[in-house]
Write a protein that holds these residues in place. Sequence first.
Motif, mmCIF file in Angstrom:
data_model
loop_
_atom_site.group_PDB
_atom_site.id
_atom_site.type_symbol
_atom_site.label_atom_id
_atom_site.label_comp_id
_atom_site.label_asym_id
_atom_site.label_seq_id
_atom_site.Cartn_x
_atom_site.Cartn_y
_atom_site.Cartn_z
ATOM 1 N N TRP A 1 -4.104 9.393 8.199
ATOM 2 C CA TRP A 1 -3.904 8.069 7.626
ATOM 3 C C TRP A 1 -3.151 7.185 8.614
ATOM 4 N N SER A 2 -3.565 5.945 8.705
ATOM 5 C CA SER A 2 -2.885 4.987 9.588
ATOM 6 C C SER A 2 -1.544 4.590 8.992
ATOM 7 N N ALA A 3 -0.671 4.090 9.833
ATOM 8 C CA ALA A 3 0.630 3.606 9.369
ATOM 9 C C ALA A 3 0.441 2.488 8.347
ATOM 10 N N PHE A 4 -0.559 1.633 8.565
ATOM 11 C CA PHE A 4 -0.838 0.525 7.643
ATOM 12 C C PHE A 4 -1.175 1.056 6.251
ATOM 13 N N LYS A 5 -2.047 2.060 6.199
ATOM 14 C CA LYS A 5 -2.448 2.623 4.907
ATOM 15 C C LYS A 5 -1.256 3.281 4.218
ATOM 16 N N LYS A 6 -0.451 4.017 4.968
ATOM 17 C CA LYS A 6 0.721 4.667 4.389
ATOM 18 C C LYS A 6 1.693 3.641 3.815
ATOM 19 N N GLN A 7 1.866 2.512 4.522
ATOM 20 C CA GLN A 7 2.794 1.478 4.072
ATOM 21 C C GLN A 7 2.308 0.781 2.811
ATOM 22 N N ARG A 8 1.004 0.777 2.578
ATOM 23 C CA ARG A 8 0.451 0.175 1.361
ATOM 24 C C ARG A 8 0.645 1.082 0.152
ATOM 25 N N ILE A 9 0.807 2.389 0.394
ATOM 26 C CA ILE A 9 0.826 3.359 -0.701
ATOM 27 C C ILE A 9 2.210 3.928 -0.965
ATOM 28 N N PHE A 10 2.989 4.147 0.092
ATOM 29 C CA PHE A 10 4.300 4.771 -0.052
ATOM 30 C C PHE A 10 5.414 3.768 0.211
ATOM 31 N N THR A 11 6.549 3.973 -0.467
ATOM 32 C CA THR A 11 7.686 3.081 -0.258
ATOM 33 C C THR A 11 8.338 3.390 1.089
ATOM 34 N N LYS A 12 9.150 2.459 1.539
ATOM 35 C CA LYS A 12 9.868 2.648 2.800
ATOM 36 C C LYS A 12 10.740 3.905 2.746
ATOM 37 N N GLU B 1 10.278 6.599 0.897
ATOM 38 C CA GLU B 1 9.428 7.790 0.929
ATOM 39 C C GLU B 1 8.979 8.085 2.357
ATOM 40 N N LEU B 2 8.580 7.052 3.085
ATOM 41 C CA LEU B 2 8.146 7.242 4.470
ATOM 42 C C LEU B 2 9.287 7.731 5.347
ATOM 43 N N GLU B 3 10.480 7.189 5.133
ATOM 44 C CA GLU B 3 11.648 7.638 5.894
ATOM 45 C C GLU B 3 11.967 9.093 5.586
ATOM 46 N N TYR B 4 11.887 9.460 4.315
ATOM 47 C CA TYR B 4 12.152 10.845 3.913
ATOM 48 C C TYR B 4 11.169 11.788 4.606
ATOM 49 N N ALA B 5 9.892 11.432 4.606
ATOM 50 C CA ALA B 5 8.869 12.263 5.246
ATOM 51 C C ALA B 5 9.084 12.321 6.757
ATOM 52 N N ASP B 6 9.399 11.192 7.368
ATOM 53 C CA ASP B 6 9.595 11.143 8.823
ATOM 54 C C ASP B 6 10.806 11.952 9.275
ATOM 55 N N ASN B 7 11.813 12.084 8.400
ATOM 56 C CA ASN B 7 13.005 12.856 8.750
ATOM 57 C C ASN B 7 12.718 14.350 8.865
ATOM 58 N N ASP B 8 11.594 14.785 8.329
ATOM 59 C CA ASP B 8 11.171 16.187 8.433
ATOM 60 C C ASP B 8 9.776 16.183 9.039
ATOM 61 N N ASN B 9 9.689 15.731 10.273
ATOM 62 C CA ASN B 9 8.413 15.491 10.933
ATOM 63 C C ASN B 9 7.458 16.683 10.859
ATOM 64 N N ALA B 10 7.981 17.898 10.941
ATOM 65 C CA ALA B 10 7.130 19.091 10.910
ATOM 66 C C ALA B 10 6.410 19.239 9.574
ATOM 67 N N ASN B 11 6.984 18.672 8.522
ATOM 68 C CA ASN B 11 6.393 18.780 7.184
ATOM 69 C C ASN B 11 6.082 17.421 6.562
ATOM 70 N N LEU C 1 2.678 1.129 -5.433
ATOM 71 C CA LEU C 1 4.134 1.114 -5.286
ATOM 72 C C LEU C 1 4.873 1.026 -6.626
ATOM 73 N N ASP C 2 4.125 0.989 -7.731
ATOM 74 C CA ASP C 2 4.750 0.950 -9.058
ATOM 75 C C ASP C 2 5.301 2.311 -9.481
ATOM 76 N N VAL C 3 4.879 3.369 -8.790
ATOM 77 C CA VAL C 3 5.399 4.714 -9.036
ATOM 78 C C VAL C 3 5.857 5.262 -7.690
ATOM 79 N N SER C 4 7.095 5.717 -7.619
ATOM 80 C CA SER C 4 7.590 6.281 -6.361
ATOM 81 C C SER C 4 8.539 7.434 -6.645
ATOM 82 N N VAL C 5 8.820 8.195 -5.592
ATOM 83 C CA VAL C 5 9.704 9.356 -5.698
ATOM 84 C C VAL C 5 10.970 9.086 -4.894
#
Length: 127
Positions: A18-29, A31-41, A71-75
């Motif tokens: 998935w492109s960064a653009f697509k991820k930004q449309r679907i996941f909150t900032k 959520e993306l930061e949380y995922a990026d902090n554990d790059n291996a997973n 973006l109406d539902v996030s973790v």
Amino acid sequence: MILGIGIDLVECGRFLDWSAFKKQRIFTKKELEYADNDNANAEKHLANFWAAREACLKALGTGFGDSIGFLDVSVAHNDAGCPELLLAGGAKSALKELSGGKETRIHISLTDQDEYCAAMVVIETVD
């Protein structure tokens, strides 16, 4: 009283390309930061976040569409690291309609094994 139960299973690999653009449309900032902090997973985190959205919408008895956006539902994660669902916009309105305005509690469980992630959501009224 239980108002809704939802479950979803996701293949983690679908998020690798998935492109960064697509991820930004679907996941909150956050959520993306949380995922990026554990790059291996990172893809497992994104898959869990997606599964959580889908399970939540199933518990609400609805889906994404004109009234509920991605973006109406996030973790988010509480201080103990446990996942929590945050509802906004159309998802929050759907919850209010489902509960008849009563106070609710949303339970979420996330898991992953190898290339799959799953989420289960239970929505109940607070007595």
